[in-house]
Scaffold this active site. Structure first.
Site, mmCIF file in Angstrom:
data_model
loop_
_atom_site.group_PDB
_atom_site.id
_atom_site.type_symbol
_atom_site.label_atom_id
_atom_site.label_comp_id
_atom_site.label_asym_id
_atom_site.label_seq_id
_atom_site.Cartn_x
_atom_site.Cartn_y
_atom_site.Cartn_z
ATOM 1 N N LYS A 71 -16.065 -49.191 58.349
ATOM 2 C CA LYS A 71 -15.843 -47.780 57.928
ATOM 3 C C LYS A 71 -15.263 -47.183 59.075
ATOM 4 O O LYS A 71 -15.552 -47.276 60.270
ATOM 5 C CB LYS A 71 -17.183 -47.243 57.871
ATOM 6 C CG LYS A 71 -17.096 -45.983 57.021
ATOM 7 C CD LYS A 71 -17.084 -45.913 55.737
ATOM 8 C CE LYS A 71 -16.491 -44.503 55.248
ATOM 9 N NZ LYS A 71 -14.912 -44.404 55.334
ATOM 10 N N LYS A 107 -11.553 -48.729 62.361
ATOM 11 C CA LYS A 107 -10.504 -47.531 62.789
ATOM 12 C C LYS A 107 -9.232 -47.957 62.610
ATOM 13 O O LYS A 107 -8.717 -49.136 62.619
ATOM 14 C CB LYS A 107 -10.873 -47.232 64.207
ATOM 15 C CG LYS A 107 -10.529 -45.786 64.357
ATOM 16 C CD LYS A 107 -11.472 -44.845 63.869
ATOM 17 C CE LYS A 107 -11.242 -43.278 63.985
ATOM 18 N NZ LYS A 107 -12.272 -42.396 63.844
ATOM 19 N N ASN A 222 -11.418 -29.545 61.849
ATOM 20 C CA ASN A 222 -12.275 -29.458 61.010
ATOM 21 C C ASN A 222 -13.471 -29.506 61.538
ATOM 22 O O ASN A 222 -14.514 -28.645 60.984
ATOM 23 C CB ASN A 222 -12.010 -30.788 60.275
ATOM 24 C CG ASN A 222 -13.154 -31.095 59.284
ATOM 25 O OD1 ASN A 222 -14.014 -31.988 59.673
ATOM 26 N ND2 ASN A 222 -13.284 -30.659 58.014
ATOM 27 N N SER A 362 -19.456 -39.676 54.349
ATOM 28 C CA SER A 362 -18.554 -40.662 53.850
ATOM 29 C C SER A 362 -19.229 -41.884 52.966
ATOM 30 O O SER A 362 -18.671 -42.411 51.755
ATOM 31 C CB SER A 362 -17.577 -41.329 54.693
ATOM 32 O OG SER A 362 -16.711 -40.270 55.229
HETATM 33 P P1 NAD Z 1 -8.437 -31.900 63.777
HETATM 34 O O1 NAD Z 1 -7.209 -32.729 63.921
HETATM 35 O O2 NAD Z 1 -8.875 -31.267 62.624
HETATM 36 O O3 NAD Z 1 -8.550 -31.016 65.151
HETATM 37 C C1 NAD Z 1 -8.371 -31.160 66.364
HETATM 38 C C2 NAD Z 1 -8.487 -29.914 67.250
HETATM 39 O O4 NAD Z 1 -8.254 -30.396 68.543
HETATM 40 C C3 NAD Z 1 -7.323 -28.753 66.582
HETATM 41 O O5 NAD Z 1 -7.924 -27.795 66.829
HETATM 42 C C4 NAD Z 1 -6.325 -29.280 67.927
HETATM 43 O O6 NAD Z 1 -5.540 -27.780 68.233
HETATM 44 C C5 NAD Z 1 -7.112 -29.344 69.049
HETATM 45 N N1 NAD Z 1 -6.550 -29.997 70.388
HETATM 46 C C6 NAD Z 1 -5.685 -30.988 70.256
HETATM 47 N N2 NAD Z 1 -5.387 -31.020 71.369
HETATM 48 C C7 NAD Z 1 -5.965 -30.066 72.236
HETATM 49 C C8 NAD Z 1 -6.072 -29.967 73.656
HETATM 50 N N3 NAD Z 1 -5.277 -30.777 74.452
HETATM 51 N N4 NAD Z 1 -6.745 -28.946 74.192
HETATM 52 C C9 NAD Z 1 -7.423 -28.291 73.170
HETATM 53 N N5 NAD Z 1 -7.568 -28.663 71.917
HETATM 54 C C10 NAD Z 1 -6.881 -29.608 71.446
HETATM 55 O O7 NAD Z 1 -9.548 -33.074 64.123
HETATM 56 P P2 NAD Z 1 -11.225 -33.209 63.830
HETATM 57 O O8 NAD Z 1 -11.102 -33.796 62.400
HETATM 58 O O9 NAD Z 1 -11.889 -31.804 63.890
HETATM 59 O O10 NAD Z 1 -11.622 -34.256 64.979
HETATM 60 C C11 NAD Z 1 -11.798 -33.777 66.290
HETATM 61 C C12 NAD Z 1 -12.850 -34.949 67.096
HETATM 62 O O11 NAD Z 1 -13.780 -35.260 66.266
HETATM 63 C C13 NAD Z 1 -11.768 -36.184 67.040
HETATM 64 O O12 NAD Z 1 -12.242 -36.655 68.522
HETATM 65 C C14 NAD Z 1 -12.289 -36.877 65.944
HETATM 66 O O13 NAD Z 1 -12.248 -38.391 66.127
HETATM 67 C C15 NAD Z 1 -13.784 -36.509 66.179
HETATM 68 N N6 NAD Z 1 -14.351 -37.015 64.519
HETATM 69 C C16 NAD Z 1 -14.031 -36.065 63.403
HETATM 70 C C17 NAD Z 1 -14.654 -36.530 62.337
HETATM 71 C C18 NAD Z 1 -14.087 -35.985 60.992
HETATM 72 O O14 NAD Z 1 -14.933 -36.101 59.799
HETATM 73 N N7 NAD Z 1 -13.086 -35.088 61.046
HETATM 74 C C19 NAD Z 1 -15.771 -37.243 62.378
HETATM 75 C C20 NAD Z 1 -16.091 -37.731 63.567
HETATM 76 C C21 NAD Z 1 -15.566 -37.533 64.655
#
Ligand code: NAD
Length: 429
Positions: A71, A107, A222, A362
């Protein structure tokens, strides 16, 4: 990904090795668990709108599926690397185990920049990714989901391609789909809300009312947006948020010391989580350099963007007021920074506990798809909060009992559960 000189897979292995040593895991099990079981590296030729064909590079890596199907999300990023995907697949194994859901760790990634691709090009890329992998993903094998820069539309194109290939309906093949097309209510909010469910539990254990705390976020995608929404609903004050500026190709921190209005900021961000600088200025936000989020006088730092952001090089910038680091992103702290954080007595809510709400929801989506019966949002969120609280309690109690850092306690629980499944299956005796 973020080029900080750190290799995320080496970080993931270093974290694993340290805990394996502490719990006395035998050497054959260590050798098996410190690397992925399967890796797929492939090319995806895509017809571009200008008539040319561009070849993209894709990955799918399954770290371990002893406790259930693989997953994990599929990340779209121009700086994606196999080692980032390896690390993320390994963290997914521990995350599913610590959340105690019957899934393993996988992944995916594609080296691409969807910000500069048309919808048609993105659709052809998604379909190509699935064609390359159709025999190695599926509801009972390895279940993808969205991650950085991939979204529910991409997931539905991938599902459609998969179902076209196998000639049947398998909505449990992928999660993060649109609601009404096999998606679960609450999935959009799940990771961010899950972060705050665990933070709320921790604050309760520390006897600190959430309404008396302040926080600074890195990221406003998100995860960060929904975490910030729930945190402010509990009465917490978000004073700073940083994000990437797609036009200027740099990051900025947006600050309002008396508290950011999360709905207001959400209203001026694009679909990639970039806040419009001019609109923010017009709304009275201070616009500071990208790393200013880390230097704020707040109680809680919430890195929610990328890996390798809290390193020894920047540790000195963290205010002495900070009590908690809440790792909403995957791998935001480097292993060589953990001792410094421990040394200062900052409490760490580790990533694979803190952000497990996404994969837990999920899993709920998969269960609902397989039953073809969908729960209402309150039911999803109530089940999610219960799961997150149980996971938090197990980790917190073990950390208290053994007098260890919460990351180590979370690893101890996860590694023991996965090693037990591997042993029961007879893979490593
Ligand atoms: P996303 O793409 O929706 O948002 C990423 C955010 O990070 C954006 O606001 C972007 O502008 C910002 N960003 C990117 N580079 C940056 C930088 N250098 N400095 C400051 N801000 C920066 O991604 P997301 O889904 O919110 O995921 C964020 C993190 O959470 C990731 O590490 C992802 O692996 C992890 N994560 C996400 C989920 C999920 O359900 N979406 C679940 C578990 C973990």
């Amino acid at each position: 990904m973020a080029n900080t000189g750190y290799n995320p897979f080496e970080n993931a292995q270093a974290q694993f090795d340290g805990v394996a040593e502490t719990i006395g895991l035998d050497s054959s099990m260590r050798e098996f668990l410190r690397q992925p079981m399967k890796e797929f590296h492939f090319t995806i030729p895509v017809k571009m709108d200008d008539g040319t064909t561009k070849t993209f590079k894709g990955f799918r890596i399954r770290h371990n599926d002893a406790r259930g199907s693989g997953k994990g999300g599929i990340r779209f990023h121009p700086e994606e690397t196999a080692d980032t995907v390896r690390a993320l697949s390994m963290w997914m194994t521990w995350k599913c185990a610590v959340a105690d859901i019957p899934l393993g760790g996988g992944k995916g990634g594609i080296i691409c920049d969807p910000r500069i691709m048309s919808a048609g090009e993105q659709e052809r890329l998604c379909r190509g990714y699935v064609r390359a992998l159709s025999e190695n993903i599926g509801p009972f094998c390895d279940v993808p989901a969205p991650d950085v820069m991939s979204n529910n539309r991409h997931m539905l194109w991938m599902l459609d391609e998969y179902e076209t290939i196998v000639g049947n309906r398998f909505p449990g093949m992928i999660t993060g789909k649109p609601v009404g097309m096999g998606g679960s209510l609450g999935r959009t909010e799940a990771t961010g809300y899950g972060v705050i469910y665990t933070l709320k539990d921790l604050l309760r254990c520390m006897n600190i009312p959430a309404s008396e705390t302040t926080a600074s976020f890195q990221g406003f995608g998100n995860v960060a947006e929904y975490a910030a929404r729930m945190y402010t609903e509990l009465g917490g004050k978000v004073t700073a948020v940083s994000c990437w500026d797609n036009i200027e190709k740099t990051s900025y921190t947006f600050r309002k010391v008396f508290g950011c209005d999360i709905s207001e900021l959400a209203g001026i961000k694009d679909k990639f989580g970039s806040i419009d600088k001019d609109k923010a200025l017009a709304l009275g936000y201070e616009v500071l350099p990208g790393d200013a989020w880390l230097k704020q006088d707040v109680d809680i730092l919430i890195p929610a963007a990328l890996e390798n952001q809290i390193t020894p090089a920047v540790f000195g910038d963290i205010s002495s007021k900070v009590k908690i680091i809440c790792e909403a992103a995957n791998g935001p702290t480097t292993p060589d920074c953990d001792p410094l954080i421990k040394g200062r007595g900052i409490i760490m809510l580790p990533d694979f506990l803190c952000n497990a709400g996404g994969v837990t929801c999920s899993y709920f989506e998969q269960v609902q798809c397989n039953m073809n019966y969908f729960w209402d949002k309150d039911e999803v969120l109530e089940k999610l909060e219960r799961k997150m609280t149980e996971a938090f309690r197990a980790v917190y109690d073990l950390a208290q009992e053994k007098g260890v850092y919460m990351r180590d306690a979370a690893y101890m629980i996860a590694i023991k559960r996965v090693a037990e499944a591997v042993r029961l299956r007879g893979w490593v005796t």
